[in-house]
Each structure stands twice: as C-alpha cells, then as structure tokens.
Design an enzyme around this catalytic site. Structure first.
Site, mmCIF file in Angstrom:
data_model
loop_
_atom_site.group_PDB
_atom_site.id
_atom_site.type_symbol
_atom_site.label_atom_id
_atom_site.label_comp_id
_atom_site.label_asym_id
_atom_site.label_seq_id
_atom_site.Cartn_x
_atom_site.Cartn_y
_atom_site.Cartn_z
ATOM 1 N N TYR A 168 0.858 -1.184 0.000
ATOM 2 C CA TYR A 168 0.000 0.000 0.000
ATOM 3 C C TYR A 168 0.897 1.237 0.000
ATOM 4 O O TYR A 168 2.077 1.174 0.352
ATOM 5 C CB TYR A 168 -0.944 0.016 1.206
ATOM 6 C CG TYR A 168 -0.293 -0.238 2.534
ATOM 7 C CD1 TYR A 168 0.290 0.799 3.273
ATOM 8 C CD2 TYR A 168 -0.246 -1.524 3.069
ATOM 9 C CE1 TYR A 168 0.889 0.570 4.494
ATOM 10 C CE2 TYR A 168 0.360 -1.767 4.293
ATOM 11 C CZ TYR A 168 0.926 -0.728 4.998
ATOM 12 O OH TYR A 168 1.527 -0.954 6.210
ATOM 13 N N HIS A 205 6.175 -0.277 2.140
ATOM 14 C CA HIS A 205 5.926 0.766 1.147
ATOM 15 C C HIS A 205 6.900 0.649 -0.030
ATOM 16 O O HIS A 205 8.093 0.402 0.178
ATOM 17 C CB HIS A 205 6.070 2.158 1.777
ATOM 18 C CG HIS A 205 5.256 2.343 3.012
ATOM 19 N ND1 HIS A 205 3.917 2.034 3.072
ATOM 20 C CD2 HIS A 205 5.586 2.799 4.249
ATOM 21 C CE1 HIS A 205 3.452 2.302 4.281
ATOM 22 N NE2 HIS A 205 4.453 2.763 5.017
#
Length: 346
Positions: free
Chosen positions: A274, A322
């Site tokens: 994400y 990330h």
C-alpha cells in the site's frame, strides 16, 4: 548663388520646384524612400506587438471560467496524456458524511492491515465519527482568480542543512506527515503547518489552526480518533498508541479508502502492499492545489531512508511495506513533466 535664368531649372515664386531639388540632390529621393519604408515597417511591428499583447491578455483574463483553471503562471492541466493516465479528478480524496464507499473497495482496504469487522460495522464507525467532526471536508476550491500553492514536506534525512524553511513557509498550504518535527529544525523545514497527515501510531498534538488528516489503515482507527478527541481511547495493552491528543475537531479530515486504492492502482501500478502516508499526501496535493512543491522525500545521500530529526543507528534502512523506490521514481517523473517542483535537498 543660383541664377534664376539657368535654363535647366524651373524657378517658381515659392522656391525650387520638385524637379530642381531632384536634380540638385539626386540621393535625397532614395534617402526619403528608405526612411518612409523604415517608418512603415516600425508601425507594422508595433501593431503586431500590440495585437499579440492584447490577445495574450484576452486569453489570460477573458477565458470562460470552465477553461481558465487558476491564476497561476502554470496550472495543473488535463491535456497531458501521461498525466491523465494516472490522474483521476473524479476520485474524492476525503470521506464525508454523504459519501458511499463501495463494499468492493472496503474489502480491498480491509486487507491492508487485516482490519476486523464487516462492511456494516465499518459504516457505523464512520457515521459516529462524522457526528463529532465536520460532515464535509474543508477544501479550498479552484478558481480562475486564485492560485493555490502547496508545499508537501516529507521526513527524509535529505532535509538536513537544506535551508528550505523560508521557501516552505511561503506556500498557502503546508502539508506535513506523521511525526515530522519542527522545533529546532525551522531553518530546514519551516515553521507553519496547515495540514498534518497521520495515523494513530504516528500521532502528535496539533495547534488550533492545523487540519488533522486521518490516514486510516484499519477500522479501529476510526474508533481511536473518536475517543482520542473526546474522553480518551482505550485500545488495550496490545496497541501502544496515545489515548488522547490535542487537535481542533472542527478541522478534522479523513482520507478516503477509495482514494488510497486509486493511488495504489493508478500511481504506483499496484507495487508494494500500500502507499506510504507521505505519498498519499503528495497525490492529495495534486488534487487540491494548483502548484505543488515537494520537499523531504527519498533516501539521504548515503542511501538510507532515515528521518531528519533522528540520529541514524541502523544502516541501509529501507521502507518496509511501502514501495519507496517506486514512489520516488514517480515523484521524479512528475518533476520532469513539470507537474510539481521537487526539491531533493542535495
């Protein structure tokens, strides 16, 4: 002295005739013609310049409102195929009391951090939160007579000794991320904050003029914000977060899970689990600003993804879940396409 009886010349009461002038001064006629040509050319050039200036003024100030996006020298436009491949203006960055999140998007969002509860439970938590905070987001709308400038300030170690502080403070909207510190670092990061993006684990106290922008990654985050702004939140010993924070409830905004999915799918092409909070804040800025400047993103000069206020203890620090490298390359591409200005700090 000229003789009036000279046979080649015509003499008149008023002086030499035109023929006599031409005979006496044979170069005068050519000189006069050149001067007239220069004057005509100058007049034509002045007329063309005046028309161009008038047309530019007309295009700048007389375009219909739906064509004139902002009053900036350069606005984010929608006529760039590469940019429009990623940018979708119709996606709402923030939740509101009237926004209907689809169950399909909820199921995608729920898997980010293994959130508990079903769709109905989620909607109940959101409704309770909007009984306390504004039902719609406080966003400055675009206008042909307004230029909305935004500075997005990340937390990278490359901000050290950058001296970007005065430049950052010059912007209308100044977005900071998570626990990014100001005190003691004003010369490099500025002094002002208008929006602070954060989630429960990264929360800090805010002054009365700063928007708290919740980046929710799980359903309990909504419970946390409701409690932390009122009587206090008790999440149990397994979740070490602050039970109360200082913030203006009238300035609270909540990031839309549908927007988070859009950033992951369209901007990062589904790389990583994400988007980071910092990259989410950056794309929000592209949606709510006319000019965007970006500071404090990426690794430091040694390749470590460290924070500017921390003493680095662990070398080769990366970005975890990330997609840091993908996010950084996208920022560079946006800078190359002149959709934002990226200040690298180096």
């Amino acid at each position: 002295m000229l003789d009036k009886t000279f046979p080649q010349y015509n003499w008149s009461r008023n002086g030499f005739t035109r023929n006599r002038w031409e005979l006496l001064f044979p170069n005068q006629k050519r000189h006069t013609a050149k001067m007239k040509f220069k004057v005509r050319t100058l007049i034509v050039l002045l007329c063309v310049t005046a028309i161009c200036v008038s047309w530019r003024g007309y295009m700048s100030f007389s375009l219909p409102q739906d064509e004139r996006l902002c009053a900036c020298e350069r606005c984010l436009s929608e006529d760039d195929p590469w940019f429009m491949k990623h940018f979708n203006k119709s996606v709402e960055p923030f939740l509101s009391a009237n926004y209907n999140l689809s169950e399909d998007t909820f199921n995608w969002w729920k898997l980010l951090r293994d959130a508990k509860g079903n769709f109905s439970n989620f909607r109940g938590k959101v409704e309770r939160l909007f009984l306390m905070v504004p039902p719609s987001p406080d966003v400055l709308e675009s206008s042909p007579d307004r230029c909305r400038t935004c500075a997005v300030v990340g937390n990278s170690g490359n901000l050290k000794r950058s001296h970007y502080g005065p430049l950052i403070d010059f912007h209308d909207v100044i977005i900071r991320v998570n626990a990014g510190q100001i005190k003691g670092y004003e010369a490099d990061v500025g002094t002002r904050t208008t929006h602070r993006f954060m989630y429960p684990e990264s929360c800090v106290d805010l002054d009365n003029t700063t928007h708290l922008v919740l980046a929710p990654f799980k359903t309990i985050d909504f419970d946390w914000l409701t409690g932390a702004l009122t009587t206090g939140f008790n999440g149990g010993p397994h979740w070490a977060v602050r039970s109360k924070i200082k913030a203006n409830k009238d300035l609270v905004m909540v990031l839309n899970p549908a927007f988070m999915r859009y950033v992951h799918d369209m901007w990062l092409e589904k790389k990583g689990y994400y988007p980071s909070t910092g990259f989410l804040a950056l794309v929000v800025a592209l949606h709510m600003c006319d000019e965007v400047s970006v500071f404090g993103y990426g690794a430091d000069s040694d390749g470590n993804w460290s924070h500017y206020w921390e003493k680095l203890r662990k070398k080769n620090l990366k970005t975890g879940a990330h997609p840091g490298d993908t996010e950084y390359r996208m920022i560079q591409k946006l800078d190359e396409q002149q959709k934002l200005k990226f200040y690298t700090g180096f």
